[in-house]
Design a protein around this motif. Structure first.
Motif, PDB file in Angstrom:
ATOM      1  N   ALA A   1      15.164 -11.060  -4.437  1.00  0.00           N
ATOM      2  CA  ALA A   1      14.054 -10.186  -4.056  1.00  0.00           C
ATOM      3  C   ALA A   1      12.737 -10.922  -4.235  1.00  0.00           C
ATOM      4  O   ALA A   1      12.602 -11.769  -5.130  1.00  0.00           O
ATOM      5  N   ASP A   2      11.770 -10.608  -3.379  1.00  0.00           N
ATOM      6  CA  ASP A   2      10.460 -11.241  -3.471  1.00  0.00           C
ATOM      7  C   ASP A   2       9.556 -10.546  -4.482  1.00  0.00           C
ATOM      8  O   ASP A   2       8.708 -11.182  -5.103  1.00  0.00           O
ATOM      9  N   LEU A   3       9.734  -9.240  -4.628  1.00  0.00           N
ATOM     10  CA  LEU A   3       8.916  -8.495  -5.562  1.00  0.00           C
ATOM     11  C   LEU A   3       9.554  -7.154  -5.883  1.00  0.00           C
ATOM     12  O   LEU A   3      10.512  -6.731  -5.233  1.00  0.00           O
ATOM     13  N   SER A   4       9.035  -6.502  -6.909  1.00  0.00           N
ATOM     14  CA  SER A   4       9.536  -5.184  -7.306  1.00  0.00           C
ATOM     15  C   SER A   4       8.768  -4.101  -6.559  1.00  0.00           C
ATOM     16  O   SER A   4       7.726  -4.367  -5.945  1.00  0.00           O
ATOM     17  N   VAL A   5       9.269  -2.886  -6.649  1.00  0.00           N
ATOM     18  CA  VAL A   5       8.614  -1.767  -5.969  1.00  0.00           C
ATOM     19  C   VAL A   5       7.195  -1.572  -6.482  1.00  0.00           C
ATOM     20  O   VAL A   5       6.272  -1.312  -5.700  1.00  0.00           O
ATOM     21  N   THR A   6       6.995  -1.708  -7.773  1.00  0.00           N
ATOM     22  CA  THR A   6       5.660  -1.493  -8.339  1.00  0.00           C
ATOM     23  C   THR A   6       4.668  -2.557  -7.891  1.00  0.00           C
ATOM     24  O   THR A   6       3.447  -2.352  -7.965  1.00  0.00           O
ATOM     25  N   GLU A   7       5.172  -3.695  -7.420  1.00  0.00           N
ATOM     26  CA  GLU A   7       4.291  -4.774  -6.961  1.00  0.00           C
ATOM     27  C   GLU A   7       3.901  -4.627  -5.502  1.00  0.00           C
ATOM     28  O   GLU A   7       3.080  -5.407  -4.993  1.00  0.00           O
ATOM     29  N   VAL A   8       4.486  -3.651  -4.816  1.00  0.00           N
ATOM     30  CA  VAL A   8       4.148  -3.419  -3.412  1.00  0.00           C
ATOM     31  C   VAL A   8       2.825  -2.661  -3.361  1.00  0.00           C
ATOM     32  O   VAL A   8       2.752  -1.484  -3.716  1.00  0.00           O
ATOM     33  N   SER A   9       1.780  -3.331  -2.933  1.00  0.00           N
ATOM     34  CA  SER A   9       0.458  -2.695  -2.887  1.00  0.00           C
ATOM     35  C   SER A   9      -0.058  -2.535  -1.469  1.00  0.00           C
ATOM     36  O   SER A   9      -0.750  -1.566  -1.157  1.00  0.00           O
ATOM     37  N   GLU A  10       0.278  -3.463  -0.594  1.00  0.00           N
ATOM     38  CA  GLU A  10      -0.223  -3.420   0.776  1.00  0.00           C
ATOM     39  C   GLU A  10       0.702  -2.579   1.660  1.00  0.00           C
ATOM     40  O   GLU A  10       1.925  -2.567   1.462  1.00  0.00           O
ATOM     41  N   PRO A  11       0.141  -1.892   2.643  1.00  0.00           N
ATOM     42  CA  PRO A  11       0.994  -1.138   3.579  1.00  0.00           C
ATOM     43  C   PRO A  11       1.826  -2.081   4.430  1.00  0.00           C
ATOM     44  O   PRO A  11       1.449  -3.235   4.671  1.00  0.00           O
ATOM     45  N   SER A  12       2.965  -1.582   4.888  1.00  0.00           N
ATOM     46  CA  SER A  12       3.869  -2.383   5.706  1.00  0.00           C
ATOM     47  C   SER A  12       4.014  -1.742   7.080  1.00  0.00           C
ATOM     48  O   SER A  12       4.052  -0.516   7.200  1.00  0.00           O
ATOM     49  N   ASP A  13       4.072  -2.586   8.120  1.00  0.00           N
ATOM     50  CA  ASP A  13       4.281  -2.050   9.467  1.00  0.00           C
ATOM     51  C   ASP A  13       5.654  -1.400   9.584  1.00  0.00           C
ATOM     52  O   ASP A  13       5.816  -0.379  10.249  1.00  0.00           O
ATOM     53  N   VAL A  14       6.645  -2.017   8.955  1.00  0.00           N
ATOM     54  CA  VAL A  14       8.029  -1.535   9.061  1.00  0.00           C
ATOM     55  C   VAL A  14       8.686  -1.573   7.678  1.00  0.00           C
ATOM     56  O   VAL A  14       8.609  -2.588   6.988  1.00  0.00           O
ATOM     57  N   LEU A  15       9.302  -0.481   7.308  1.00  0.00           N
ATOM     58  CA  LEU A  15      10.152  -0.436   6.115  1.00  0.00           C
ATOM     59  C   LEU A  15      11.588  -0.270   6.578  1.00  0.00           C
ATOM     60  O   LEU A  15      11.892   0.652   7.347  1.00  0.00           O
TER      61      LEU A  15
END
Length: 326
Positions: free
Chosen positions: A53-67
């Protein structure tokens, strides 16, 4: 573009979309692909491989075009994982659109994100999706379905079809076509999931009302599908229903329903451990005796013999594989 990874995730559900989006970057797209796990640690996929994994859920700060929410063989356990469902809800809030692959639709449904929406999943599981989540309008024959910001797709490789459609939406048909050619896949796959199920025996149906009746049978074979019940649902006469089946399906309503129920029973016997009374009830045969008669009439074996034969290849057996009759 963010992909959620979790223990038991199906590998191709993750790598298929990633391959589409990263290949699109070779033709002018600008996707940044991130694999996210709940705690940022690697996970073990259903194939037994390790997936970082590149990062954890808590590290997701920027919006994503596609999940992308992939599926897993243990979806029945996953939909009871409140922590995982909360993760999906949180990631969805930060995404412009959310897409599931195969049984990932069960996770979206369990998270409440498909309420009142049309959705697709693998054709083997469409009946279960419809029965477990009645507020979801299941489309059993669709390769993928878009309803607002939510996209759902059929089994494993259908995630590639869905991803190509998003590339076309974001960067145009030429980029999507270049990706399809590079990956040697269909730009638009011919036909729906019907090519993999009993629907493949039915020629193209032109009457929309009849297609709705056929989909209802495929979605829930255990429901009441007498010709009278179908006529009531469609708001037409029994004679009209019978005539449409003869003209467009080439058989009677009763024979078609039995074929679908038989296929559903075969699937349950091949993949599950439910006792025969449960299989008979879930697939609309009602009793083990009715189930047995249908199997003998169409397949020449009893349900018990079918299960014993097709649950294993017999590899490694020291003697003939025994069959039982029931």
């Amino acid at each position: 573009m963010t992909v959620l990874a979790f223990p038991g995730v199906r590998l191709l559900d993750v790598t298929g979309p990633i391959e589409v989006f990263t290949t699109a970057n070779e033709f002018g797209a600008r996707y940044r692909v991130r694999i996210v796990s709940e705690d940022g640690a690697e996970v073990i996929t259903s194939a037994g491989t390790r997936l970082g994994a590149d990062l954890s859920v808590t590290e997701v700060s920027e919006p994503s075009d596609v999940l992308v929410i992939p599926g897993g063989a243990n979806w029945e356990t996953l939909i009871k994982d409140d922590a995982l469902l909360d993760v999906i809800r949180r990631l969805n809030e930060k995404s412009r659109c959310t897409a599931s692959v195969c049984t990932g639709s069960f996770l979206l449904a369990a998270a409440g994100l498909l309420n009142g929406r049309r959705a697709a999943t693998h054709w083997r599981h469409s009946q279960q999706l419809a029965s477990r989540f009645p507020s979801v309008r299941v489309r059993p024959d669709a390769i993928f379905v878009r309803d607002g910001q939510m996209l759902t797709s059929a089994g494993v490789s259908a995630g590639i079809d869905l991803s190509l459609s998003l590339v076309e939406e974001h960067y145009g048909a030429e980029v999507a076509r270049s990706v399809a050619k590079d990956m040697v896949v269909f730009m638009q796959r011919p036909g729906g999931q019907s090519q993999f199920s009993v629907h493949s025996q039915v020629s193209h149906v032109h009457h929309e009302m009849l297609r709705g009746l056929l989909d209802a049978v495929a979605t829930n074979p255990g429901a009441n599908h007498t010709v009278a019940a179908m006529a009531r649902r469609a708001g037409i006469s029994i004679r009209h229903v019978t005539r449409l089946f003869h003209e467009e399906v080439g058989t009677t309503p009763a024979r078609y329903v039995e074929q679908v129920r038989l296929e559903a029973a075969q699937m349950l016997l091949e993949t599950g451990d439910d006792p025969l009374p449960v299989v008979a009830r879930r697939t609309g045969f009602g009793s083990p005796e009715s189930l047995r008669r249908a199997f003998v009439r169409h397949l020449g074996v009893t349900p018990g013999a079918f299960r014993a034969t097709f649950r294993t290849t017999g590899a490694g057996a020291k003697g003939p594989v025994a069959t039982t009759s029931s």
